[in-house]
Structure formats: C-alpha cells, structure tokens
Write a protein that holds these residues in place. Structure first.
Motif, mmCIF file in Angstrom:
data_model
loop_
_atom_site.group_PDB
_atom_site.id
_atom_site.type_symbol
_atom_site.label_atom_id
_atom_site.label_comp_id
_atom_site.label_asym_id
_atom_site.label_seq_id
_atom_site.Cartn_x
_atom_site.Cartn_y
_atom_site.Cartn_z
ATOM 1 N N LYS A 40 11.945 17.072 48.857
ATOM 2 C CA LYS A 40 11.447 15.721 49.161
ATOM 3 C C LYS A 40 9.961 15.596 48.823
ATOM 4 O O LYS A 40 9.530 14.600 48.228
ATOM 5 C CB LYS A 40 11.676 15.423 50.647
ATOM 6 N N LYS A 46 12.076 7.670 45.462
ATOM 7 C CA LYS A 46 13.430 7.533 45.981
ATOM 8 C C LYS A 46 14.433 7.085 44.920
ATOM 9 O O LYS A 46 15.634 7.015 45.186
ATOM 10 C CB LYS A 46 13.440 6.554 47.162
ATOM 11 N N LEU A 69 20.978 15.651 53.952
ATOM 12 C CA LEU A 69 19.615 15.303 54.367
ATOM 13 C C LEU A 69 18.949 14.391 53.338
ATOM 14 O O LEU A 69 18.221 13.452 53.702
ATOM 15 C CB LEU A 69 18.797 16.576 54.584
ATOM 16 N N GLU A 72 20.493 10.937 53.756
ATOM 17 C CA GLU A 72 19.987 10.284 54.964
ATOM 18 C C GLU A 72 18.556 9.784 54.770
ATOM 19 O O GLU A 72 18.130 8.825 55.417
ATOM 20 C CB GLU A 72 20.046 11.245 56.150
ATOM 21 N N ASP A 73 17.836 10.431 53.866
ATOM 22 C CA ASP A 73 16.443 10.047 53.620
ATOM 23 C C ASP A 73 16.318 8.961 52.550
ATOM 24 O O ASP A 73 15.206 8.574 52.202
ATOM 25 C CB ASP A 73 15.629 11.286 53.213
#
Length: 496
Positions: A40, A46, A69, A72-73
């Motif tokens: 990340k 994104k 994860l 979800e982010d």
C-alpha cells in the motif's frame, strides 16, 4: 542480521505460536498485514489493480489475506486460484474470509491489465516446496514471467528452493520476505529470480532470534557499523598504519595507483607503492601522498624492502612474468603478517597451488568468479561452491572475499553476505580499489575478517551513494575512491 536455515525458520514460527499464545492463522494474518502495508505504501494510487496468484498452501493463504486487505482498502483485486489442488486448513479459512468480503475469486489464468497500473502478486509456493513445479503450476509461473508486469513475490519467489539448485521460478521484481533474508536470494544462479528484497518484521519470538546461532550473516548497516573503528583523537600518521601495495607492470600502472590511493582514502597513515621503474613518474604524479619503491624496468623481478609495513596488498597490475612469480613466492616465505592477495597474485597462486601453504594465516584473498574457479576447481552448483570455499578457507586458514553482484566474505564456516552495492561497480579497476581499502583497514588494526567485511560494505556503499548522484553509467573505479569520504561520514553518523 542472521540468515537462518529452513528448519530454523520453521522452528521460529512454532516457538512464536507457542510463546505468544496465537494460532498459525493469527501468524499468517500478521505476516500478510505487514506485506499489505508495504504494498500500500509503495503503491498509493488506488487505480492500481492487483492480480494475486495463490497456491493451496500457507503461502497461498498469505496471498488471500493480502488480496482481502487490498480490496478492503479500495484497490481493484482479483484472486486466481489453481484449480484442483490440495489446500491447507489456514488457506481455507483465508479463502472464506476473502469470499465473505466479496473479493473476486477465479480459476481463470487470464490477466486483464492496463500497463503499469497492474501488479502481479505471486503467492503460489513458500518455503515448503519440495519438488520442481509442474502441470498447471508450471503454466502459471511461465504466464507470470511473460506478462511484462511488476511482480511482487510473498516470502520467496515461487519455485525457488532454499537448499538446492533452482531450475524454474517466478522472476520477481520485489520479494517481500518475512523476518530474515534467505541465503538462496544472494546466490548468483538465482539472480534471474530475485531483484529487490524487502525484509518485513512479523514479530517472531525475539528471544529465539537473538539467542539462536547462525553461520550466515546478512551484513546490513547495523552489523557493518559495529566493526567500524573511530579515529582516535590522538592519532598521527605513525599510529594509523603503513600499507605496502605491491603491483603494476608496463601498461598496468593504473591498477596499482588505484589500490594505493584507496588505501590512503581508507585511512592508512602511510602508503608505499612497490612498482617497476616504468611506473615511477606516473605514480609520483598521480599520488603525491604515496612513497614509492621501484624494482625492475617493466615488471617487478624482486621484492625487497627495509620498511616495516603493517599491511601488504599485492596483485593489481602485477603481471605474470616468471621473475615476478618467483619474487612473489620469496615474499610469501619471508612474511608472517596477513596479506591481501588479488588479481595476478591470485593467478600466480592458482598456477602454483603448492605455494598456498606459504600464504600467511588469516590473509585475505579477493577472487572474482573465474579466479575462484582457478583456485578451488569446478563446482556443480552454488551450494557445492560454498562448501568448497569453506573447506578451502579452513584448510589454509584464509579469508575469502567472493566478488560478485552480491559479494560474500567466507572465513571457515562463517559466511557474510554484503547488503550494499549495485551494478555501478561493474567497471574496470573496481577490484583494485577494494584491495586497497581492505589493505588500508588491516594496516590500521582491523582484524582481517573485519577489514574484509567492513571494506566490502564501504566499497558497495560508495556505489549506492554515487549512483544516486552521478548515475551508474558515469560511475568509475575512481568514483569509488571519491565517494569513500561520504561513505565514512554516513557510517559515522549512524554510529553516534
């Protein structure tokens, strides 16, 4: 930083689970979370899409959790399972958690992407792989390797063996490995599979890590800095060592000049160069700080001196003339203090292996791969090579500096893997400079092992600093010398 064998890594996992009162799945979540945080941070956009390829074991479970994860982010994520493979219980738990969060899961191997906005996450195999990939796994590895995208491998590149030669594996751009590096990452036969390595602390039991011994050390800045000797306040040229650098022949005076200058820049109080007469004007002009002794017109035919050096380096530009070879042999029989032996001096030893018994104990030999092969003979693979080097080191009580893209220092059963350096060092004269650095450090009172380990670290650090400032292409052997000061300053600032 210690590098543990496979069985010790597994033991660390088991002890952590027992002492911390957690499950194996809890540890998997922890490791995957660290990998997710790194990914990340490195990819904040994104719009980046991830294709996560998961095998059926716990490495695949890591991939499933990372995929969940990321999803979800807010990232676009697709999980690719390998159809029909046996799965572990922790994998099943991780898969159900991903499905519950509506992460896309497919058995398709098709990758839809938009250039650099798509990243492959390789979580096919971990350290438990015992046989060569085949069938669908081999098909997936070939697909990943040919996709032209950035590839992040979790813990190790899938297909890479830690304790035997690897034939086929994922060619990773980045390996996010857990807790400690793996020795196989740094073997030359695995360079195609491993590029950048990031070590992620996943909280394995600290007592076990600190108390457990390892014969392989990854020399990061912490380890290198413990070997650094501060220059005493009361020092003068007579207390900072006297390095004698022997070498040079007609057309090769540049090599010995680089070595002598490097010894000075490494902190040696005095440096004397022993060269043929043809190099006298060159060296006195290029390096006015050095003293010069000459012998022979175009090559050295005899080595005799009245000075009392605290360290001797020999080999750069020396040549292979028969008289020079005998002069080197005479020097070996007269000297008892450790030496640094490089280049043509190594080639002379290779041609006269019976002379190895005359090399002073704890001397440092600095071969590149071909020079090493001439010294110890042929090997089948890198694992056999390391055993041969250890045996050679123990037999003759020598410190071996194995020069390569990832240089290693071997002394008996101990192996020190250097962490610094890059391809900027792939330039003529780089090894001559390293000889001078190590000789200069020994002359100041460093043990030969410490001088080799710290000298190799400094040598690589100059390239890390210099390449960022002037580029890899413009970096030369002289640049190593020019950047030694900045390398020392960086070490000193970290030691405060």
């Amino acid at each position: 930083m210690k590098i543990f064998a496979l069985e010790k890594i597994r033991e660390a996992d088991k002890i952590t689970i027992l002492r911390q009162g957690i499950t194996s799945y809890d540890l998997m979540e922890r490791a995957a979370n660290e990998a997710f945080l790194w990914i990340k941070t490195a990819n904040p956009d994104k719009e980046t899409a991830f294709h996560v390829f998961c095998g059926g074991g716990n490495n695949g479970g890591d991939g499933l959790i990372i995929a969940r994860l990321l999803y979800e982010d807010g990232y676009e994520v697709q999980i690719h399972q390998i159809e029909g493979v046996k799965t572990s219980e922790d994998y099943k738990t991780a898969l159900q958690n991903a499905v519950d969060k509506d992460v896309k899961v497919t058995n398709s191997l098709k990758i839809e992407y938009e250039g650099d906005k798509t990243i492959i996450i390789d979580a096919l195999f971990g350290t438990g792989l015992s046989r060569e990939p085949e069938g669908k796994y081999l098909e997936v590895i070939e697909l990943i390797n040919n996709c032209g995208l950035t590839i992040i491998s979790i813990d190790i590149p899938s297909g890479l063996f830690l304790d035997k030669p690897t034939t086929v594996a994922v060619k990773s751009n980045i390996v996010l490995t857990f807790q400690c590096p793996k020795f196989a990452f740094y073997l030359s036969s695995n360079y195609d599979f491993v590029n950048t390595v990031e070590v992620l602390d996943i909280g394995l039991d600290k007592e076990f890590i600190s108390k457990e011994n390892s014969d392989i050390i990854f020399v990061n800045k912490k380890d290198a800095n413990t070997r650094y000797k501060h220059v005493p306040y009361y020092a003068h040229k007579g207390t900072m060592g006297h390095a004698l650098i022997v070498g040079g022949s007609y057309g090769k005076i540049g090599a010995i000049t680089l070595s002598a200058k490097a010894a000075l820049k490494a902190g040696s109080g005095l440096v004397t160069s022993y060269i043929p007469e043809c190099g006298y004007n060159i060296l006195q002009t290029a390096l006015p700080e050095a003293m010069v002794i000459t012998n022979g017109e175009k090559y050295i035919s005899q080595i005799s001196f009245e000075i009392k050096p605290t360290a001797i380096g020999i080999g750069p530009g020396l040549g292979l003339n028969e008289e020079t070879q005998h002069a080197f042999h005479d020097l070996l029989q007269l000297q008892t203090a450790p030496m640094v032996i490089d280049a043509d001096a190594l080639n002379i030893l290779s041609a006269n292996k019976e002379w190895l018994k005359d090399v002073p104990e704890n001397s440092v030999l600095t071969p590149h791969p071909k020079e090493l092969q001439r010294l110890i003979g042929d090997w089948q693979d890198d694992f056999e090579k390391m055993e041969m080097v250890k045996a050679f080191s123990k037999q003759y009580k020598l410190v071996m500096v194995l020069k390569n893209a990832r240089t290693m220092v071997v002394y008996e059963d101990k192996v020190y893997v250097n962490s610094t350096g890059n391809s900027a060092l792939a330039t003529g004269g780089s090894g001559d400079v390293l000889t001078g650095i190590i000789t200069g450090l020994i002359g100041q009172g460093y043990s030969t092992v410490d001088a080799a380990v710290f000298g190799v670290y400094l040598h690589g650090l100059t390239a890390d600093i210099g390449a960022a400032e002037i580029s890899k292409q413009a970096f030369t052997a002289s640049s190593i010398i020019d950047y030694l000061g900045k390398a020392f300053l960086q070490v000193e600032s970290e030691c405060l």
